[in-house]
Write an enzyme that holds these catalytic residues in place. Structure first.
Site, PDB file in Angstrom:
ATOM      1  N   LYS A  56     -14.087  12.035 -96.885  1.00 53.46           N
ATOM      2  CA  LYS A  56     -12.781  11.850 -97.520  1.00 53.46           C
ATOM      3  C   LYS A  56     -11.819  12.965 -97.097  1.00 53.46           C
ATOM      4  O   LYS A  56     -12.257  13.996 -96.575  1.00 53.46           O
ATOM      5  CB  LYS A  56     -12.953  11.844 -99.042  1.00 53.46           C
ATOM      6  CG  LYS A  56     -13.468  13.161 -99.608  1.00 53.46           C
ATOM      7  CD  LYS A  56     -13.843  13.034-101.094  1.00 53.46           C
ATOM      8  CE  LYS A  56     -14.399  14.341-101.621  1.00 53.46           C
ATOM      9  NZ  LYS A  56     -14.988  14.172-102.978  1.00 53.46           N
ATOM     10  N   ARG A 154     -14.300  11.949-115.460  1.00 51.59           N
ATOM     11  CA  ARG A 154     -13.277  11.437-114.542  1.00 51.59           C
ATOM     12  C   ARG A 154     -13.433   9.915-114.482  1.00 51.59           C
ATOM     13  O   ARG A 154     -13.397   9.275-115.515  1.00 51.59           O
ATOM     14  CB  ARG A 154     -13.430  12.087-113.154  1.00 51.59           C
ATOM     15  CG  ARG A 154     -13.288  13.596-113.188  1.00 51.59           C
ATOM     16  CD  ARG A 154     -13.008  14.206-111.816  1.00 51.59           C
ATOM     17  NE  ARG A 154     -13.802  13.646-110.734  1.00 51.59           N
ATOM     18  CZ  ARG A 154     -14.053  14.271-109.592  1.00 51.59           C
ATOM     19  NH1 ARG A 154     -13.572  15.494-109.381  1.00 51.59           N
ATOM     20  NH2 ARG A 154     -14.766  13.704-108.646  1.00 51.59           N
ATOM     21  N   TYR A 284       9.018  39.384 -96.068  1.00 49.10           N
ATOM     22  CA  TYR A 284       9.877  39.189 -97.240  1.00 49.10           C
ATOM     23  C   TYR A 284       9.473  40.059 -98.410  1.00 49.10           C
ATOM     24  O   TYR A 284       8.294  40.145 -98.753  1.00 49.10           O
ATOM     25  CB  TYR A 284       9.811  37.724 -97.692  1.00 49.10           C
ATOM     26  CG  TYR A 284      10.395  36.745 -96.710  1.00 49.10           C
ATOM     27  CD1 TYR A 284      11.713  36.853 -96.271  1.00 49.10           C
ATOM     28  CD2 TYR A 284       9.625  35.693 -96.232  1.00 49.10           C
ATOM     29  CE1 TYR A 284      12.249  35.940 -95.376  1.00 49.10           C
ATOM     30  CE2 TYR A 284      10.151  34.767 -95.337  1.00 49.10           C
ATOM     31  CZ  TYR A 284      11.452  34.894 -94.911  1.00 49.10           C
ATOM     32  OH  TYR A 284      11.976  33.995 -94.037  1.00 49.10           O
ATOM     33  N   MET A 332       6.460  30.995 -94.082  1.00 45.39           N
ATOM     34  CA  MET A 332       6.219  29.575 -93.851  1.00 45.39           C
ATOM     35  C   MET A 332       5.489  29.326 -92.530  1.00 45.39           C
ATOM     36  O   MET A 332       4.604  28.479 -92.451  1.00 45.39           O
ATOM     37  CB  MET A 332       7.546  28.805 -93.870  1.00 45.39           C
ATOM     38  CG  MET A 332       7.349  27.298 -93.856  1.00 45.39           C
ATOM     39  SD  MET A 332       8.895  26.377 -93.838  1.00 45.39           S
ATOM     40  CE  MET A 332       9.605  26.811 -95.415  1.00 45.39           C
TER      41      MET A 332
HETATM   42  C1  LIG Z   1     -16.323  14.604-102.879  1.00 44.56           C
HETATM   43  C2  LIG Z   1     -17.476  13.912-103.464  1.00 44.56           C
HETATM   44  C3  LIG Z   1     -18.795  14.215-103.055  1.00 44.56           C
HETATM   45  C4  LIG Z   1     -19.137  15.362-102.130  1.00 44.56           C
HETATM   46  O1  LIG Z   1     -19.169  16.549-102.888  1.00 44.56           O
HETATM   47  P1  LIG Z   1     -19.529  17.964-102.213  1.00 44.56           P
HETATM   48  O2  LIG Z   1     -19.530  18.913-103.349  1.00 44.56           O
HETATM   49  O3  LIG Z   1     -18.446  18.249-101.236  1.00 44.56           O
HETATM   50  O4  LIG Z   1     -20.864  17.806-101.573  1.00 44.56           O
HETATM   51  C5  LIG Z   1     -19.825  13.432-103.549  1.00 44.56           C
HETATM   52  N1  LIG Z   1     -19.575  12.422-104.411  1.00 44.56           N
HETATM   53  C6  LIG Z   1     -18.330  12.128-104.846  1.00 44.56           C
HETATM   54  C7  LIG Z   1     -18.150  11.008-105.813  1.00 44.56           C
HETATM   55  C8  LIG Z   1     -17.249  12.865-104.411  1.00 44.56           C
HETATM   56  O5  LIG Z   1     -16.023  12.572-104.857  1.00 44.56           O
END
Ligand SMILES: *Cc1c(COP(=O)(O)O)cnc(C)c1O
Length: 391
Positions: A56, A154, A284, A332
């Site tokens: 992801k 969640r 800055y 930036m």
């Molecule tokens: C992101 C995610 C993972 C992976 O988690 P890590 O801590 O990066 O290994 C696994 N399951 C779900 C549902 C996630 O959202």
């Protein structure tokens, strides 16, 4: 798929003959062999029949398609992403591996997922109904993993709805429009006691499913942390994210402690070097002044590239094998490094972080400097950064 194919397909950008000329250096160098090796290592630790690699958020900033290929070469049997769009990107790139996505908009187009043989994680009766409707329309069987909330708070079906959702799922299976391939949940990483409580809740969900006549072949609960430290959470498959990128999910263990290799090296370039007197204000707000005559190197990365401004005057960098600290406010597009009596050349590499075993700073050091976690350091890298793949 071999790692060689993965590298060949990754289309390295820039550099050398034929590359784009005179670009400011903003490079994430990604070691795909490290990705494959980390998957192998984590599979060894977890010992589960299946292992999903989570790509992801553009593969945690590493590039989802090249990472997916390297992960499959390293023994991943599934890929996981957040939403349908991310899953379709992998399919569009020609990746045929089993694929699951689990977070959906209210009007998510489940039909497009089914057409592309993407498994859908559902967290509510409404989503289950929508997947079934899309499958019915198409004369397909929708492959579903029901997500239950075992205490993260969640997404996932709430405990008071488990029975109703599983009974609904069983009826849809009988009708032949869905197949409940998986049942899953996600740990809160809130300590051993809470892990055990969530495992017990997951067992209850499995038992509730069984009574309703739902028998998922893939039970999955653990992400990297659970895969490594909570054996009872491993079940049939672990979902591996951060560890695949070579980073540790634990405060008390480094990548090397876990046998993992950080895959991403973030590199900027020296844009100018100048000698200044003691007392020179830098960047800055003059949050830093030189204490002696010094050489200041200007580096071609800034907060627009995801370099956290909070790390100003704190985070380490490496130039020609020596460590320095970012000096003055990160701006930036650029930041300054006081090299003291040392100097360097315009065009030299500045390594912000990479594999600390090679002597460069780690993403963990940057996370500490920015009061965040290594996950955020790699995923926040901005759109101007080129990803270059090596193996
Ligand atoms: C992101 C995610 C993972 C992976 O988690 P890590 O801590 O990066 O290994 C696994 N399951 C779900 C549902 C996630 O959202």
């Amino acid at each position: 798929m071999t790692l060689g194919d993965a590298v060949a397909d990754a289309e390295p950008l820039g550099d050398g003959a034929g590359g784009p000329p005179a670009m400011l250096r903003r490079e994430a160098r990604i070691d795909l062999a490290a990705i494959s090796g980390n998957v192998r290592r984590l599979r060894e630790i977890a010992g589960t029949p299946d292992a999903m690699v989570v790509v992801k958020a553009n593969g945690y900033g590493h590039g989802s398609v090249p990472v997916a290929r390297a992960a499959l070469a390293g023994g991943a049997t599934w890929l996981g992403v957040v939403d349908i769009a991310e899953a379709l990107q992998l399919r569009d790139a020609g990746i045929e591996a089993p694929l699951l996505c689990w977070l959906h908009a209210a009007d998510a187009d489940f039909g497009s997922a089914l057409d592309a043989r993407i498994d859908v994680g559902v967290s509510s009766a409404e989503q289950l109904r929508a997947v079934a409707a899309a499958a019915r329309d198409r004369g397909l069987v929708g492959a579903v993993h029901v997500k239950v909330d075992t205490g993260l708070g969640r997404n996932g079906v709430a405990e008071n709805e488990w029975r109703a959702v599983f009974e609904h799922a069983a009826a849809l299976e009988l009708e032949g429009v869905v197949r409940i391939r998986g049942l899953f949940s996600h740990l809160a990483n809130a300590g051993a006691e809470e892990d055990a409580r969530q495992v017990a809740a997951f067992e209850l969900a499995l038992a509730t499913a069984e009574v309703a006549g739902v028998r998922p072949e893939l039970r999955h609960l653990a992400s990297t942390a659970g895969a490594v430290r909570v054996p009872e959470s491993r079940y049939d498959m672990v979902r591996l994210g951060i560890g695949v990128y070579g980073l540790s999910p634990f405060d008390d263990a480094t990548s090397a402690n876990l046998g993992l290799t950080p895959a991403l090296t973030l590199v900027g370039g020296v844009v100018s070097v100048k000698r200044v007197p003691a007392g020179t204000g830098v960047s800055y707000g003059y949050s830093y002044r030189t204490t002696a005559e010094a050489n200041l190197a200007l580096v071609s990365l800034g907060y627009a590239d995801g370099i956290p401004r909070l790390a100003s005057n704190r985070a380490p960098v490496s130039i020609n094998g020596r460590r320095y600290t970012v000096t003055g406010r990160i701006a930036m597009d650029q930041f300054v490094v006081d090299m003291g009596a040392d100097t360097c050349e315009v065009g030299d590499d500045v390594v912000l972080f990479g594999d600390p075993e090679t002597g460069v700073p780690s993403a963990d050091e940057w996370a500490e400097a920015a009061e965040t976690i290594n996950y955020e350091i790699v995923t926040r890298l901005g759109g101007r950064i080129e990803r270059r793949y090596v193996s």
